[in-house]
Design a protein around this motif. Structure first.
Motif, PDB file in Angstrom:
ATOM      1  N   LEU A 193     -17.149 -44.287  12.623  1.00  0.00           N
ATOM      2  CA  LEU A 193     -15.751 -44.235  12.294  1.00  0.00           C
ATOM      3  C   LEU A 193     -15.101 -45.403  12.615  1.00  0.00           C
ATOM      4  CD1 LEU A 193     -14.626 -40.804  13.592  1.00  0.00           C
ATOM      5  CD2 LEU A 193     -15.405 -41.346  11.428  1.00  0.00           C
ATOM      6  N   PRO A 194     -14.328 -46.017  11.894  1.00  0.00           N
ATOM      7  CA  PRO A 194     -13.413 -47.362  12.259  1.00  0.00           C
ATOM      8  C   PRO A 194     -12.421 -47.359  13.063  1.00  0.00           C
ATOM      9  CG  PRO A 194     -12.684 -46.397  10.060  1.00  0.00           C
ATOM     10  CD  PRO A 194     -13.885 -45.547  10.437  1.00  0.00           C
ATOM     11  N   ASP A 195     -12.005 -48.135  14.014  1.00  0.00           N
ATOM     12  CA  ASP A 195     -11.067 -47.816  14.964  1.00  0.00           C
ATOM     13  C   ASP A 195      -9.765 -47.790  13.986  1.00  0.00           C
ATOM     14  OD1 ASP A 195     -12.833 -48.298  17.040  1.00  0.00           O
ATOM     15  OD2 ASP A 195     -11.865 -50.336  17.489  1.00  0.00           O
ATOM     16  N   LEU A 196      -8.903 -46.592  14.675  1.00  0.00           N
ATOM     17  CA  LEU A 196      -7.639 -46.361  13.738  1.00  0.00           C
ATOM     18  C   LEU A 196      -6.521 -46.835  14.709  1.00  0.00           C
ATOM     19  CD1 LEU A 196      -5.810 -44.951  11.625  1.00  0.00           C
ATOM     20  CD2 LEU A 196      -6.175 -42.832  12.969  1.00  0.00           C
ATOM     21  N   THR A 197      -5.623 -47.754  13.876  1.00  0.00           N
ATOM     22  CA  THR A 197      -4.330 -48.245  14.790  1.00  0.00           C
ATOM     23  C   THR A 197      -3.205 -47.914  14.011  1.00  0.00           C
ATOM     24  OG1 THR A 197      -4.328 -50.355  13.850  1.00  0.00           O
ATOM     25  CG2 THR A 197      -5.667 -50.154  15.605  1.00  0.00           C
ATOM     26  N   ALA A 198      -2.045 -47.764  14.368  1.00  0.00           N
ATOM     27  CA  ALA A 198      -0.599 -47.449  14.149  1.00  0.00           C
ATOM     28  C   ALA A 198       0.217 -48.285  14.666  1.00  0.00           C
ATOM     29  CB  ALA A 198      -0.383 -45.906  13.974  1.00  0.00           C
ATOM     30  N   SER A 199       1.182 -48.807  14.110  1.00  0.00           N
ATOM     31  CA  SER A 199       2.289 -49.630  15.075  1.00  0.00           C
ATOM     32  C   SER A 199       3.668 -49.334  14.249  1.00  0.00           C
ATOM     33  CB  SER A 199       1.994 -51.107  15.114  1.00  0.00           C
ATOM     34  OG  SER A 199       2.112 -51.748  13.742  1.00  0.00           O
ATOM     35  N   TYR A 200       4.699 -49.424  14.860  1.00  0.00           N
ATOM     36  CA  TYR A 200       6.010 -48.997  14.404  1.00  0.00           C
ATOM     37  C   TYR A 200       7.042 -50.237  14.995  1.00  0.00           C
ATOM     38  CZ  TYR A 200      10.343 -46.664  12.761  1.00  0.00           C
ATOM     39  OH  TYR A 200      11.426 -46.386  11.893  1.00  0.00           O
ATOM     40  N   LYS A 201       7.682 -50.860  14.194  1.00  0.00           N
ATOM     41  CA  LYS A 201       8.755 -51.966  14.752  1.00  0.00           C
ATOM     42  C   LYS A 201      10.054 -51.119  14.878  1.00  0.00           C
ATOM     43  CE  LYS A 201       6.733 -55.719  11.822  1.00  0.00           C
ATOM     44  NZ  LYS A 201       6.994 -56.603  10.841  1.00  0.00           N
ATOM     45  N   ILE A 202      10.479 -51.709  16.142  1.00  0.00           N
ATOM     46  CA  ILE A 202      11.717 -51.251  16.874  1.00  0.00           C
ATOM     47  C   ILE A 202      12.901 -52.373  16.865  1.00  0.00           C
ATOM     48  CG2 ILE A 202      12.956 -49.768  18.359  1.00  0.00           C
ATOM     49  CD1 ILE A 202      10.350 -48.701  19.037  1.00  0.00           C
ATOM     50  N   LYS A 203      14.071 -52.394  16.127  1.00  0.00           N
ATOM     51  CA  LYS A 203      15.169 -53.384  16.448  1.00  0.00           C
ATOM     52  C   LYS A 203      16.443 -52.917  16.823  1.00  0.00           C
ATOM     53  CE  LYS A 203      12.761 -56.741  13.106  1.00  0.00           C
ATOM     54  NZ  LYS A 203      12.964 -57.641  12.152  1.00  0.00           N
ATOM     55  N   ALA A 204      16.787 -53.135  17.653  1.00  0.00           N
ATOM     56  CA  ALA A 204      18.117 -52.997  18.133  1.00  0.00           C
ATOM     57  C   ALA A 204      19.008 -53.753  18.855  1.00  0.00           C
ATOM     58  CB  ALA A 204      17.955 -51.466  19.140  1.00  0.00           C
ATOM     59  N   ASP A 205      20.134 -54.343  18.433  1.00  0.00           N
ATOM     60  CA  ASP A 205      20.734 -55.405  18.970  1.00  0.00           C
ATOM     61  C   ASP A 205      19.925 -56.588  19.264  1.00  0.00           C
ATOM     62  OD1 ASP A 205      22.989 -53.821  18.843  1.00  0.00           O
ATOM     63  OD2 ASP A 205      22.782 -52.972  20.760  1.00  0.00           O
ATOM     64  N   ASN A 206      19.631 -56.956  20.576  1.00  0.00           N
ATOM     65  CA  ASN A 206      18.815 -58.121  20.907  1.00  0.00           C
ATOM     66  C   ASN A 206      17.315 -57.967  21.254  1.00  0.00           C
ATOM     67  OD1 ASN A 206      21.231 -59.803  20.786  1.00  0.00           O
ATOM     68  ND2 ASN A 206      21.711 -59.209  22.824  1.00  0.00           N
ATOM     69  N   LEU A 207      17.113 -56.601  20.856  1.00  0.00           N
ATOM     70  CA  LEU A 207      15.621 -56.081  21.129  1.00  0.00           C
ATOM     71  C   LEU A 207      14.842 -56.097  20.072  1.00  0.00           C
ATOM     72  CD1 LEU A 207      13.471 -55.031  23.178  1.00  0.00           C
ATOM     73  CD2 LEU A 207      14.394 -52.764  22.619  1.00  0.00           C
ATOM     74  N   ASP A 208      13.690 -56.889  19.821  1.00  0.00           N
ATOM     75  CA  ASP A 208      12.576 -56.615  18.900  1.00  0.00           C
ATOM     76  C   ASP A 208      11.387 -56.254  19.312  1.00  0.00           C
ATOM     77  OD1 ASP A 208      11.230 -57.085  16.443  1.00  0.00           O
ATOM     78  OD2 ASP A 208      11.699 -58.844  16.058  1.00  0.00           O
ATOM     79  N   MET A 209      10.840 -55.126  19.010  1.00  0.00           N
ATOM     80  CA  MET A 209       9.589 -54.730  19.643  1.00  0.00           C
ATOM     81  C   MET A 209       8.810 -53.798  18.829  1.00  0.00           C
ATOM     82  SD  MET A 209      11.021 -51.764  22.308  1.00  0.00           S
ATOM     83  CE  MET A 209       9.402 -50.921  22.553  1.00  0.00           C
ATOM     84  N   THR A 210       7.458 -53.501  19.370  1.00  0.00           N
ATOM     85  CA  THR A 210       6.791 -52.543  18.693  1.00  0.00           C
ATOM     86  C   THR A 210       5.977 -51.656  19.596  1.00  0.00           C
ATOM     87  OG1 THR A 210       4.837 -54.136  18.973  1.00  0.00           O
ATOM     88  CG2 THR A 210       5.927 -54.270  16.940  1.00  0.00           C
ATOM     89  N   ALA A 211       5.744 -50.389  19.006  1.00  0.00           N
ATOM     90  CA  ALA A 211       5.125 -49.231  19.657  1.00  0.00           C
ATOM     91  C   ALA A 211       3.950 -48.975  18.928  1.00  0.00           C
ATOM     92  CB  ALA A 211       5.928 -48.081  19.884  1.00  0.00           C
ATOM     93  N   ALA A 212       2.472 -49.114  19.678  1.00  0.00           N
ATOM     94  CA  ALA A 212       1.431 -49.043  18.902  1.00  0.00           C
ATOM     95  C   ALA A 212       0.489 -48.122  19.576  1.00  0.00           C
ATOM     96  CB  ALA A 212       0.664 -50.486  19.010  1.00  0.00           C
ATOM     97  N   LEU A 213      -0.141 -47.541  18.875  1.00  0.00           N
ATOM     98  CA  LEU A 213      -1.323 -46.451  19.149  1.00  0.00           C
ATOM     99  C   LEU A 213      -2.567 -46.786  18.532  1.00  0.00           C
ATOM    100  CD1 LEU A 213      -2.000 -43.553  20.476  1.00  0.00           C
ATOM    101  CD2 LEU A 213      -1.438 -42.580  18.070  1.00  0.00           C
ATOM    102  N   LEU A 214      -3.719 -46.536  19.327  1.00  0.00           N
ATOM    103  CA  LEU A 214      -5.333 -46.905  19.172  1.00  0.00           C
ATOM    104  C   LEU A 214      -6.051 -45.600  19.338  1.00  0.00           C
ATOM    105  CD1 LEU A 214      -7.625 -48.841  18.445  1.00  0.00           C
ATOM    106  CD2 LEU A 214      -7.674 -49.408  20.916  1.00  0.00           C
ATOM    107  N   LEU A 215      -6.920 -45.308  18.178  1.00  0.00           N
ATOM    108  CA  LEU A 215      -7.786 -44.117  18.420  1.00  0.00           C
ATOM    109  C   LEU A 215      -9.221 -44.817  18.121  1.00  0.00           C
ATOM    110  CD1 LEU A 215      -7.940 -41.400  19.186  1.00  0.00           C
ATOM    111  CD2 LEU A 215      -7.716 -40.852  16.637  1.00  0.00           C
ATOM    112  N   ARG A 216     -10.239 -44.549  18.962  1.00  0.00           N
ATOM    113  CA  ARG A 216     -11.588 -44.984  18.754  1.00  0.00           C
ATOM    114  C   ARG A 216     -12.544 -44.060  19.053  1.00  0.00           C
ATOM    115  NH1 ARG A 216     -12.820 -49.894  22.307  1.00  0.00           N
ATOM    116  NH2 ARG A 216     -14.143 -50.610  20.611  1.00  0.00           N
ATOM    117  N   GLN A 217     -13.545 -44.130  18.267  1.00  0.00           N
ATOM    118  CA  GLN A 217     -14.948 -43.328  18.517  1.00  0.00           C
ATOM    119  C   GLN A 217     -15.913 -44.681  19.245  1.00  0.00           C
ATOM    120  OE1 GLN A 217     -18.283 -42.699  15.717  1.00  0.00           O
ATOM    121  NE2 GLN A 217     -17.943 -40.506  16.160  1.00  0.00           N
TER     122      GLN A 217
END
Length: 369
Positions: A193-217
């Motif tokens: 199986l390939p490594d599965l990743t998902a990320s989501y961008k979050i922007k609010a006022d002066n903040l620019d960030m991502t939250a990411a998830l990794l799932l591996r076999q």
């Protein structure tokens, strides 16, 4: 990145100009020259690339109580080429390829200091689909601090490029990435199986960030039939930048089981073979970096990073803890040119209690084009 006028292409190769009538060509990169004076308390570097930048796995216990090395290098210089083509459906096709000379073989320092080019990026993107090699979707490149020592807090950040298939819709990206398991006596085992990743961008006022998830076999291919073993691994990462007036605070925090290949330049093995089973290693890593602008031309960044790993009791080698601190001063008399100086210290602990400290003074000159 510089654009190449179509008239120059036409004079060089008319058929190419005709076929590429809707294509914009550009190139870019930088020239970077580094000088590093490194001292090691009860340690040394295991091989070449740890002399060019801080890599925790490369710092090992030495036979001498103290060692020192002075290095000059231009091998982190790089060159890239990009095309953007307008197609019939109104969308675009983008291609990008980039090379540098870091971590590769080549001529020695006696005469030529020649180095073999190395592939960094090679991908094509059509609309929302990207196929090829680039930064992992688990990584937030925008969170990397401005440092002289290439990556800087390498023990504490997600840093990896690899082949993948990525789909992006708005702020959400999902990708299938190249699987590779490190540890268990083998660094070349890929599961089904390939490594599965998902990320989501979050922007609010002066903040620019991502939250990411990794799932591996995670997998191990034994030498005999029936020796194969698999287990699951996962990771979470939060990384980004907070603007504080003209200054910025960058950060990253990662936790996971079996994420060693993604964090700390592979300082922690993904798994250990315990009997007939695979046991995933625990990894916790984080950094914080604050950059202050003294003026329009002068700025400084202070960084602290840490990594902590927990292995099965049967493991006899590997990094258990690593920390680093650094502070620098950067001067850009013009936008494209930067001179910098940096002081850093790092401490690396290994299974069995070995403890090595590295101190480094770093001078750099970088011209981006």
């Amino acid at each position: 990145m510089r654009k190449l006028p179509m008239v120059l292409l036409a004079t060089a190769a008319l058929p190419m100009a005709v076929n590429a009538a809707n294509t914009e060509f550009s190139f870019g990169g930088f020239i970077k020259m580094d000088a590093m004076l490194s001292t090691y308390s009860d340690g040394d570097i295991v091989d070449g690339y740890g002399r060019d930048y801080y890599a925790p796995s490369q710092i090992v216990p030495g036979t001498e109580p103290d060692t020192a090395e002075l290095d000059f290098s231009a091998r982190n210089s790089r060159f890239n080429f990009k095309t953007v083509t307008q197609v019939e459906d109104g969308k675009t096709i983008t291609s990008f390829i980039e090379l540098d000379f870091s971590t590769t073989a080549g001529g020695n320092e006696v005469v030529s200091n020649s180095y073999v080019p190395r592939l960094r990026h090679a991908y094509v993107q059509y609309d929302k689909l990207l196929v090829g090699q680039t930064w992992s979707n688990f990584m937030n490149v925008g969170a990397l601090p401005e440092v002289a020592d290439f990556i800087g807090p390498s023990e504490s950040t997600v840093f990896i490029r690899q082949p993948q298939v990525r789909y992006t819709s708005g702020d959400l990206s999902v990708s299938l990435e190249n699987p590779q398991t490190t540890g268990a006596g083998d660094s070349g085992d890929n599961g089904m199986l390939p490594d599965l990743t998902a990320s989501y961008k979050i922007k609010a006022d002066n903040l620019d960030m991502t939250a990411a998830l990794l799932l591996r076999q995670l997998s191990y291919d034994g030498p005999l039939d029936g020796d194969d073993a698999t287990t699951m691994g996962y990771g979470v990462n939060v990384a980004g930048k907070l603007m504080v007036g003209k200054d910025d605070l960058k950060f990253s925090a990662t936790y996971g089981k079996g994420v060693g290949r993604y964090v700390g330049l592979g300082a922690v093995a993904d798994v250990a073979l315990v009997g007939e089973d695979l046991e995933a290693s625990d990894t916790t890593a984080a950094f914080v970096a604050y950059r202050h602008h003294w003026s329009s031309q002068w700025r400084s960044t202070a960084v602290y990073g840490m990594l902590s790993a927990d292995y099965d009791d049967s493991v006899t080698t590997g990094v258990t803890d690593a920390t680093s601190m650094r502070v620098n001063i950067m001067h850009s008399p013009v936008k494209q040119l930067t001179y910098g100086a940096e002081l850093s210290t790092a401490n690396v602990e290994r299974v069995g209690g070995a403890d090595v400290t590295m101190n480094r003074v770093y001078f750099t000159t970088k011209y981006a084009f």
